[in-house]
Design a protein around this motif. Structure first.
Motif, PDB file in Angstrom:
ATOM      1  N   MET A   1       0.588  -1.650   0.140  1.00  0.00           N
ATOM      2  CA  MET A   1       0.397   0.092  -0.381  1.00  0.00           C
ATOM      3  C   MET A   1       1.037   1.434  -0.090  1.00  0.00           C
ATOM      4  O   MET A   1       0.558   2.327  -0.653  1.00  0.00           O
ATOM      5  CB  MET A   1      -1.047  -0.405   1.185  1.00  0.00           C
ATOM      6  N   GLN A   2       1.911   1.293   0.618  1.00  0.00           N
ATOM      7  CA  GLN A   2       2.777   2.367   1.245  1.00  0.00           C
ATOM      8  C   GLN A   2       3.342   2.496  -0.430  1.00  0.00           C
ATOM      9  O   GLN A   2       3.765   4.079  -0.645  1.00  0.00           O
ATOM     10  CB  GLN A   2       4.128   2.190   2.007  1.00  0.00           C
ATOM     11  N   LEU A   3       3.369   1.294  -1.464  1.00  0.00           N
ATOM     12  CA  LEU A   3       4.370   1.107  -2.267  1.00  0.00           C
ATOM     13  C   LEU A   3       3.425   2.327  -4.066  1.00  0.00           C
ATOM     14  O   LEU A   3       3.701   3.134  -4.196  1.00  0.00           O
ATOM     15  CB  LEU A   3       4.990   0.721  -2.836  1.00  0.00           C
ATOM     16  N   LEU A   4       2.352   2.366  -3.513  1.00  0.00           N
ATOM     17  CA  LEU A   4       1.343   2.833  -4.558  1.00  0.00           C
ATOM     18  C   LEU A   4       0.733   3.993  -4.135  1.00  0.00           C
ATOM     19  O   LEU A   4       1.106   5.486  -5.072  1.00  0.00           O
ATOM     20  CB  LEU A   4      -0.169   2.680  -4.371  1.00  0.00           C
ATOM     21  N   LEU A   5       0.954   3.811  -2.914  1.00  0.00           N
ATOM     22  CA  LEU A   5       0.812   5.819  -2.434  1.00  0.00           C
ATOM     23  C   LEU A   5       2.358   6.706  -3.019  1.00  0.00           C
ATOM     24  O   LEU A   5       1.671   7.796  -3.386  1.00  0.00           O
ATOM     25  CB  LEU A   5       0.744   6.211  -0.933  1.00  0.00           C
ATOM     26  N   VAL A   6       3.434   6.131  -2.946  1.00  0.00           N
ATOM     27  CA  VAL A   6       4.477   6.951  -3.253  1.00  0.00           C
ATOM     28  C   VAL A   6       4.066   6.813  -4.473  1.00  0.00           C
ATOM     29  O   VAL A   6       5.012   7.951  -5.106  1.00  0.00           O
ATOM     30  CB  VAL A   6       5.406   6.307  -2.788  1.00  0.00           C
ATOM     31  N   LEU A   7       4.231   6.175  -5.548  1.00  0.00           N
ATOM     32  CA  LEU A   7       3.601   6.199  -6.989  1.00  0.00           C
ATOM     33  C   LEU A   7       2.595   7.259  -7.482  1.00  0.00           C
ATOM     34  O   LEU A   7       2.766   8.099  -8.205  1.00  0.00           O
ATOM     35  CB  LEU A   7       3.386   4.978  -7.766  1.00  0.00           C
ATOM     36  N   ILE A   8       1.905   7.144  -6.710  1.00  0.00           N
ATOM     37  CA  ILE A   8       0.536   8.454  -6.429  1.00  0.00           C
ATOM     38  C   ILE A   8       1.036   9.671  -6.372  1.00  0.00           C
ATOM     39  O   ILE A   8       1.046  10.908  -7.247  1.00  0.00           O
ATOM     40  CB  ILE A   8      -0.750   8.096  -5.726  1.00  0.00           C
ATOM     41  N   VAL A   9       1.809   9.700  -5.450  1.00  0.00           N
ATOM     42  CA  VAL A   9       2.575  10.738  -5.054  1.00  0.00           C
ATOM     43  C   VAL A   9       3.770  11.702  -6.089  1.00  0.00           C
ATOM     44  O   VAL A   9       3.023  12.463  -6.608  1.00  0.00           O
ATOM     45  CB  VAL A   9       2.751  10.666  -3.793  1.00  0.00           C
ATOM     46  N   ILE A  10       4.338  10.660  -6.785  1.00  0.00           N
ATOM     47  CA  ILE A  10       5.312  10.986  -7.723  1.00  0.00           C
ATOM     48  C   ILE A  10       4.555  11.589  -9.242  1.00  0.00           C
ATOM     49  O   ILE A  10       5.121  11.895  -9.887  1.00  0.00           O
ATOM     50  CB  ILE A  10       6.120   9.583  -7.974  1.00  0.00           C
ATOM     51  N   ALA A  11       3.426  10.936  -9.234  1.00  0.00           N
ATOM     52  CA  ALA A  11       2.776  11.409 -10.723  1.00  0.00           C
ATOM     53  C   ALA A  11       1.557  12.802 -10.123  1.00  0.00           C
ATOM     54  O   ALA A  11       2.251  13.011 -10.932  1.00  0.00           O
ATOM     55  CB  ALA A  11       1.934  10.138 -10.808  1.00  0.00           C
ATOM     56  N   GLY A  12       1.774  12.447  -8.903  1.00  0.00           N
ATOM     57  CA  GLY A  12       1.364  14.176  -8.247  1.00  0.00           C
ATOM     58  C   GLY A  12       2.331  15.054  -8.890  1.00  0.00           C
ATOM     59  O   GLY A  12       1.538  15.848  -8.963  1.00  0.00           O
ATOM     60  N   GLY A  13       3.191  14.868  -7.813  1.00  0.00           N
ATOM     61  CA  GLY A  13       4.499  15.158  -8.369  1.00  0.00           C
ATOM     62  C   GLY A  13       4.342  15.887  -9.515  1.00  0.00           C
ATOM     63  O   GLY A  13       4.850  17.057 -10.908  1.00  0.00           O
ATOM     64  N   MET A  14       4.273  15.064 -11.564  1.00  0.00           N
ATOM     65  CA  MET A  14       4.237  15.316 -12.382  1.00  0.00           C
ATOM     66  C   MET A  14       3.310  15.781 -12.595  1.00  0.00           C
ATOM     67  O   MET A  14       3.779  16.983 -13.730  1.00  0.00           O
ATOM     68  CB  MET A  14       4.297  13.602 -12.976  1.00  0.00           C
ATOM     69  N   GLY A  15       2.176  15.755 -12.383  1.00  0.00           N
ATOM     70  CA  GLY A  15       1.163  16.836 -12.507  1.00  0.00           C
ATOM     71  C   GLY A  15       1.808  18.078 -12.152  1.00  0.00           C
ATOM     72  O   GLY A  15       1.162  19.464 -12.916  1.00  0.00           O
ATOM     73  N   LEU A  16       2.099  18.583 -11.460  1.00  0.00           N
ATOM     74  CA  LEU A  16       2.512  20.100 -11.083  1.00  0.00           C
ATOM     75  C   LEU A  16       3.568  20.557 -11.603  1.00  0.00           C
ATOM     76  O   LEU A  16       3.452  21.351 -11.995  1.00  0.00           O
ATOM     77  CB  LEU A  16       3.366  19.901  -9.167  1.00  0.00           C
ATOM     78  N   SER A  17       4.405  19.980 -12.432  1.00  0.00           N
ATOM     79  CA  SER A  17       4.683  20.222 -13.201  1.00  0.00           C
ATOM     80  C   SER A  17       4.310  20.668 -14.972  1.00  0.00           C
ATOM     81  O   SER A  17       4.433  21.692 -15.189  1.00  0.00           O
ATOM     82  CB  SER A  17       5.720  19.109 -13.526  1.00  0.00           C
ATOM     83  N   VAL A  18       3.355  19.733 -15.198  1.00  0.00           N
ATOM     84  CA  VAL A  18       2.439  20.043 -16.400  1.00  0.00           C
ATOM     85  C   VAL A  18       1.844  21.121 -15.886  1.00  0.00           C
ATOM     86  O   VAL A  18       1.165  22.383 -16.904  1.00  0.00           O
ATOM     87  CB  VAL A  18       1.646  18.699 -16.600  1.00  0.00           C
TER      88      VAL A  18
END
Length: 144
Positions: A1-18
């Motif tokens: 579950m923690q790995l999934l949350l980390v991946l979601i956070v990374i995707a969110g960070g990518m969204g901030l760059s966009v």
């Protein structure tokens, strides 16, 4: 579950760059404050629709919460204005690494002291080294 949350956070960070990439040109066309307003207007409308369908009906009132907890709403527009103004001038990479450096620095302090009701997580050497790597990245990107 923690790995999934980390991946979601990374995707969110990518969204901030966009988002930063979109805000810079939009701010240049319509003005920085109008660009910021557009982000929050669209975001508020989307959040409202999500609340209609997914929010629990018996949740406590937002206005019954301590006023200081609502101050996060002040920080959001400040952050977006910074993105809108800085991105065209220094680029997306510099803006995002600078934002990340500030986030990590302040997050270490918040975690260490357990501010805002968060659990205590002591600053250790690994966290300090991670912050130095982020600062090194900022310096390298600035020189590149």
């Amino acid at each position: 579950m923690q790995l999934l949350l980390v991946l979601i956070v990374i995707a969110g960070g990518m969204g901030l760059s966009v988002e930063a990439g979109l805000l810079g040109p939009l701010g240049g066309e319509v003005g920085d404050l109008w660009a910021t307003f557009s982000i929050f207007g669209v975001g508020a409308a989307l959040t409202f629709l999500l609340m209609l369908f997914f929010s629990p009906r018996n949740s406590p009132s937002l206005f019954a919460q301590p006023g200081w907890q609502l101050l996060g709403g002040v920080l959001g527009p400040v952050y977006v204005i910074i993105l809108t103004v800085a991105t065209p001038a220094i680029g997306i990479a510099m803006t995002m690494i600078g934002i990340l450096a500030g986030q990590v620095f302040k997050s270490l302090i918040i975690d260490h002291f357990g501010l805002f009701g968060t659990p205590h997580r002591k600053i250790d050497s690994k966290r300090i080294i991670a912050l130095f790597f982020i600062i090194a990245a900022l310096i390298l990107v600035a020189q590149g």
